[in-house]
Each structure stands twice: as structure tokens, then as C-alpha cells.
Design an enzyme around this catalytic site. Structure first.
Site, mmCIF file in Angstrom:
data_model
loop_
_atom_site.group_PDB
_atom_site.id
_atom_site.type_symbol
_atom_site.label_atom_id
_atom_site.label_comp_id
_atom_site.label_asym_id
_atom_site.label_seq_id
_atom_site.Cartn_x
_atom_site.Cartn_y
_atom_site.Cartn_z
ATOM 1 N N GLY A 20 5.632 9.683 10.305
ATOM 2 C CA GLY A 20 4.577 9.794 11.312
ATOM 3 C C GLY A 20 3.586 10.925 11.097
ATOM 4 O O GLY A 20 2.995 11.425 12.057
ATOM 5 N N MET A 98 5.994 -0.489 7.927
ATOM 6 C CA MET A 98 6.368 -1.207 6.712
ATOM 7 C C MET A 98 6.774 -2.647 7.000
ATOM 8 O O MET A 98 7.858 -3.093 6.605
ATOM 9 C CB MET A 98 7.490 -0.445 6.002
ATOM 10 C CG MET A 98 7.055 0.927 5.525
ATOM 11 S SD MET A 98 5.497 0.833 4.578
ATOM 12 C CE MET A 98 5.452 2.409 3.785
ATOM 13 N N ASN A 115 -5.119 -0.513 9.307
ATOM 14 C CA ASN A 115 -4.035 0.008 8.478
ATOM 15 C C ASN A 115 -4.589 1.048 7.523
ATOM 16 O O ASN A 115 -5.762 0.995 7.151
ATOM 17 C CB ASN A 115 -3.396 -1.130 7.671
ATOM 18 C CG ASN A 115 -2.223 -0.657 6.831
ATOM 19 O OD1 ASN A 115 -1.401 0.149 7.285
ATOM 20 N ND2 ASN A 115 -2.141 -1.127 5.592
ATOM 21 N N HIS A 117 -3.723 2.552 3.697
ATOM 22 C CA HIS A 117 -2.918 2.264 2.504
ATOM 23 C C HIS A 117 -3.207 3.339 1.457
ATOM 24 O O HIS A 117 -4.368 3.673 1.218
ATOM 25 C CB HIS A 117 -3.270 0.881 1.968
ATOM 26 C CG HIS A 117 -2.429 0.494 0.789
ATOM 27 N ND1 HIS A 117 -1.100 0.137 0.911
ATOM 28 C CD2 HIS A 117 -2.715 0.462 -0.537
ATOM 29 C CE1 HIS A 117 -0.611 -0.114 -0.292
ATOM 30 N NE2 HIS A 117 -1.561 0.078 -1.180
ATOM 31 N N GLY A 151 -2.724 -11.243 5.238
ATOM 32 C CA GLY A 151 -2.236 -10.919 3.896
ATOM 33 C C GLY A 151 -1.630 -9.529 3.834
ATOM 34 O O GLY A 151 -1.592 -8.796 4.816
HETATM 35 C C1 GAR Z 1 1.362 6.924 4.208
HETATM 36 O O1 GAR Z 1 1.147 7.440 2.921
HETATM 37 C C2 GAR Z 1 0.705 5.564 4.351
HETATM 38 O O2 GAR Z 1 -0.503 5.451 3.668
HETATM 39 C C3 GAR Z 1 1.747 4.675 3.740
HETATM 40 O O3 GAR Z 1 2.973 5.181 4.205
HETATM 41 C C4 GAR Z 1 2.841 6.581 4.433
HETATM 42 C C5 GAR Z 1 3.280 6.874 5.838
HETATM 43 O O4 GAR Z 1 3.343 8.252 6.053
HETATM 44 N N1 GAR Z 1 1.562 3.311 4.106
HETATM 45 C C6 GAR Z 1 1.801 2.291 3.292
HETATM 46 O O5 GAR Z 1 2.218 2.410 2.171
HETATM 47 C C7 GAR Z 1 1.505 0.932 3.902
HETATM 48 N N2 GAR Z 1 1.425 -0.065 2.881
HETATM 49 P P1 GAR Z 1 3.430 8.840 7.512
HETATM 50 O O6 GAR Z 1 4.587 8.115 8.203
HETATM 51 O O7 GAR Z 1 3.736 10.285 7.308
HETATM 52 O O8 GAR Z 1 2.117 8.593 8.199
#
Ligand code: GAR
Length: 208
Positions: A20, A98, A115, A117, A151
Site C-alpha cells: 500500500g 493483483m 491502475n 503499472h 484486458g
Molecule cells: C507497485 O509497484 C505497482 O505499480 C504494482 O505493484 C506495486 C504495489 O506497491 N502493480 C502492478 O504490478 C500491477 N500490475 P504498493 O502496494 O506499495 O503500492
């Protein structure tokens, strides 16, 4: 070309599966007045997600909703939508969520699910985006904020930030530098939405 939303102070819900840090960065921008929006709800699909605890510590309503408690994705998402609508949420902000978002949420929140990424889409969608970038040998990666469609990381791109890849980068070192950019990019996009400056036509997003 249609305006995504007229200017207004936004009510946000964050969906997070993990630590988070993006949630916290958005919350901080809201607290310090850079972002005209309030995070009103955090939902996690993981009981042990640190994001839940972090939200509760900040006095933000935080719910664990277990997908396994529902017969299928539609039923699970209907429960999410019930909570989102109950809080009058304008935008659903995926931050390390996820799980693929399905038709029930997308119907209730058309063009209102975002979102982030950790790659320059359409390169390296899906899991381990930073590892994919390092292994491929690209010289630049970064992060992308996009609208969510059915997607995997394919929806219309709103904004991207570029991060150079160093020759000795590992997945972790690159992820760390990309994360710094993520923490700025996400709230800035949300602020553009709050100002009514985001328009969309087909796959193209215009900032006016
Ligand atoms: C972040 O780096 C985000 O971009 C990635 O997960 C991490 C979450 O970190 N998201 C993905 O890979 C989605 N495909 P956080 O929980 O510290 O925000």
C-alpha cells in the site's frame, strides 16, 4: 471526445493486495492539499495486506473482502460494487491490486477504474514488470497510469513517467526507482481528473 468527469472533489476507493505505498502517497497528497480528493474506502482481497492496517491507522474505512467466499467473480465484484456505491465512490484506484477486474465493476464504473503499472505499457504487462524490463535489456522503463478495461494492463493510457535503466540494475533496484515516480504520477493524474481536465476518445486520452 468526452470529459471523464466535470471538476469536483473526488471520492476515491483504493483496491490493494499488498503493502500500500501508492495508497499512502495518494493519501499524503490529499492530506497536504495537493490533491482535491478523499480516499473514503480501502478494499483488499488479502487478509494480511499491510495496506489494510495502514488505512485503519489513518482512520480510513478498510475492508477485507475474501474472493473465495463467493461462488464466482461476478458475485465477488457485486459485493465490491455494493460497498463502492454505498460510499458514493467516483473513482476506483487500483494500487497493487493483483487481480483482473471483471465486467461487474467495469459496468458500474465505466472509465472510472484506474491502475498503475510499473512499466511503460504496452511493454511488460502482467507480473514482474520490472524483472521483465531488466531481463529484456531495455534502456528506459517507468510507470503508466491507465484506465482499466477487461484486458491485462491494456486500457487507455493517461500518463507515463520514464525511468532510465542502469547497466547494473536488478529487479529490486529498478523497482525502487520506478516506485519513486509512481508515488508522484498517481496523485497527479487523479488531480487532473478532479480538475475536469481529462477527456477520452476511443483509446486516446487528452489532457486539456
Ligand atoms: C507497485 O509497484 C505497482 O505499480 C504494482 O505493484 C506495486 C504495489 O506497491 N502493480 C502492478 O504490478 C500491477 N500490475 P504498493 O502496494 O506499495 O503500492
Amino acid at each position: 471526445m468526452r470529459q471523464v468527469t466535470p471538476p469536483k472533489r473526488l471520492r476515491l476507493a483504493v483496491l490493494a493486495s499488498g503493502r500500500g505505498s501508492n495508497f499512502l502517497a495518494i493519501q499524503e497528497a490529499s492530506q497536504n492539499g495537493q490533491l482535491q480528493a478523499d480516499i473514503c474506502l480501502l478494499i483488499s482481497d488479502q487478509a494480511s495486506a499491510p495496506a489494510l492496517e495502514r488505512a485503519r491507522n489513518l482512520g480510513i474505512k478498510a475492508l477485507f473482502i475474501d474472493p473465495k467466499a463467493f461462488p464466482d467473480r461476478d458475485a465477488y465484484e457485486s459485493e465490491l460494487v455494493r460497498h463502492l456505491q454505498g460510499e458514493g465512490i467516483d473513482f476506483v484506484v487500483l494500487a497493487g491490486y493483483m487481480r483482473l477486474v471483471g465486467r461487474v465493476i467495469l459496468k458500474a464504473y465505466q472509465d472510472r477504474v484506474l491502475n498503475i503499472h510499473p512499466a511503460l505499457l504496452p511493454s511488460f504487462p502482467g507480473l514482474h514488470a520490472q524483472r521483465q524490463a531488466v531481463e529484456y535489456g531495455v534502456k528506459y522503463s517507468g510507470c503508466t497510469v491507465h484506465f482499466v478495461d477487461q484486458g491485462m494492463d491494456t486500457g487507455p493510457i493517461i500518463r507515463q513517467a520514464v525511468v532510465p535503466v542502469e547497466e547494473n540494475d536488478t529487479e529490486d533496484s529498478l523497482a525502487e526507482r520506478i516506485l519513486v515516480q509512481e508515488h508522484q504520477l498517481y496523485w497527479q493524474v487523479l488531480q487532473l481528473l478532479a480538475e475536469g481536465r481529462v477527456y477520452i476518445e476511443g483509446r486516446k486520452v487528452y489532457i486539456v
